[in-house]
Scaffold this active site. Structure first.
Site, PDB file in Angstrom:
ATOM      1  N   ASP A 177      -0.504  -4.526  -3.778  1.00  0.00           N
ATOM      2  CA  ASP A 177      -1.482  -3.438  -3.970  1.00  0.00           C
ATOM      3  C   ASP A 177      -0.837  -2.074  -3.729  1.00  0.00           C
ATOM      4  O   ASP A 177      -1.449  -1.200  -3.108  1.00  0.00           O
ATOM      5  CB  ASP A 177      -2.670  -3.604  -3.009  1.00  0.00           C
ATOM      6  CG  ASP A 177      -3.406  -4.917  -3.194  1.00  0.00           C
ATOM      7  OD1 ASP A 177      -3.303  -5.511  -4.271  1.00  0.00           O
ATOM      8  OD2 ASP A 177      -4.084  -5.353  -2.242  1.00  0.00           O
ATOM      9  N   ASP A 198       0.814  -1.225   0.000  1.00  0.00           N
ATOM     10  CA  ASP A 198       0.000   0.000   0.000  1.00  0.00           C
ATOM     11  C   ASP A 198       0.847   1.274   0.000  1.00  0.00           C
ATOM     12  O   ASP A 198       0.534   2.234   0.714  1.00  0.00           O
ATOM     13  CB  ASP A 198      -0.961   0.014   1.195  1.00  0.00           C
ATOM     14  CG  ASP A 198      -2.019  -1.068   1.109  1.00  0.00           C
ATOM     15  OD1 ASP A 198      -2.038  -1.788   0.099  1.00  0.00           O
ATOM     16  OD2 ASP A 198      -2.812  -1.196   2.050  1.00  0.00           O
TER      17      ASP A 198
END
Length: 324
Positions: free
Chosen positions: A185, A162
């Protein structure tokens, strides 16, 4: 006596106003850890900027390591934070999602872990590194954005899971000539973001993107003329996975290495693939794998790709087009 007291209060008020307005001008503010600037911390320079400035204000940050957890508040506009040297001007912090909050005993969660959160509109970052250097103990955001019409030029964003959270639907972001690295991600969120000429570094076998573009927003993530690279030992990378329904991600004119899996996109949430907007056009390299992608992604035609321009992606009622 009363008149004397009143006059003294007036003088003090005027003096305070003058001191308050000392930085209310377009002059550059200089930040330096060695004390050679006006400020030793970036937060101090941000603090003196006037709300809703109509002029362009530069905060020039000299080389150094700045251990700060920063917020550029929503009432600040037209600010540029410019580093002296991209690789040697570093703003760093080390929160991660599983750090326990004393009051609750629970983890702090992803969205409080940012090193830098940019809430203001018309904010630019240039030639600077934003790092979350927490160990791999949970999600750890380096950059979090919530404002509109933001530009990130020749910056580095370092982290693991992230790394970059584009956190507000309907906002527009430009990342140009940036380096972004991470594990899982590491580019995610609902904003509309154009990545031009960026280097995207995969540090683990995982997923690059997790767009959550709303259904009523035409464009999400566009990667144009970008280069995807992979760390040693990495051999299974997906371009993205559907974190939310209707996620939009397009890779076009990009260099994709062999570590990108032939299927390209991961079926993480089976129901989301029905609405996922995952596309490619004119990519090259061993990872391009034309004809082997999942059936719910597609290759754009030349005519369709010609319609995807920075102007078409960013133009709204205000017709904002980045000038860098």
């Amino acid at each position: 006596m009363k008149r004397l007291i009143w006059m003294m209060c007036l003088i003090c008020s005027v003096t305070a106003m003058q001191a308050k307005n000392e930085y209310d001008n377009p002059d550059t503010l200089v930040v330096a850890r060695d004390g050679t600037g006006q400020f030793r911390n970036v937060a101090e320079a941000i603090e003196v900027c006037r709300a809703f400035m109509e002029y362009h204000k530069v905060i020039y940050v000299k080389k150094g390591i700045y251990k700060e957890k920063l917020v550029v508040p929503q009432w600040l506009t037209n600010i540029e934070i410019c580093g002296e040297d991209r690789d040697n001007t570093v703003i760093t912090w080390d929160d991660h999602a599983n750090i326990k909050i004393a009051e609750t005993g629970k983890g702090m969660g992803t969205f409080r872990t940012f090193t830098l959160r940019v809430d203001g509109n018309l904010i630019t970052l240039k030639n600077i590194t934003i790092e979350n250097n927490a160990a791999r103990l949970g999600q750890a955001v380096a950059l979090m954005t919530t404002g509109d019409r933001q530009q990130y030029i020749n910056c580095r964003f370092l982290g693991h899971q992230d790394t970059v959270y584009t956190g507000m639907a309907g906002t527009r972001l430009l990342f140009k000539d940036c380096y972004i690295e991470g594990t899982t991600d590491f580019i995610f969120g609902p904003s509309t973001a154009w990545f031009e000429g960026c280097t995207i570094r995969c540090k683990a076998n995982s997923y690059i993107t997790a767009a959550s573009t709303p259904q009523d927003v035409r464009y999400g993530y566009v990667f144009n003329n970008c280069t995807i690279t992979a760390a040693e030992g990495v051999d299974r990378v997906y371009l993205g996975r559907p974190w939310r329904d209707y996620g939009y991600t397009l890779f076009m004119n990009c260099e994709l290495p062999r570590q990108i899996l032939p299927e390209g996109w991961h079926q993480w949430r089976p129901e989301a693939v029905k609405t996922a907007r995952y596309m490619e056009y004119n990519n090259r390299g061993e990872g391009a794998a034309y004809g082997q992608r999942v059936s719910w992604s597609r290759q754009l035609t030349r005519k369709e790709a010609e319609q995807v321009t920075m102007k078409s992606v960013f133009t709204r009622e205000d017709t904002w087009i980045p000038n860098n």
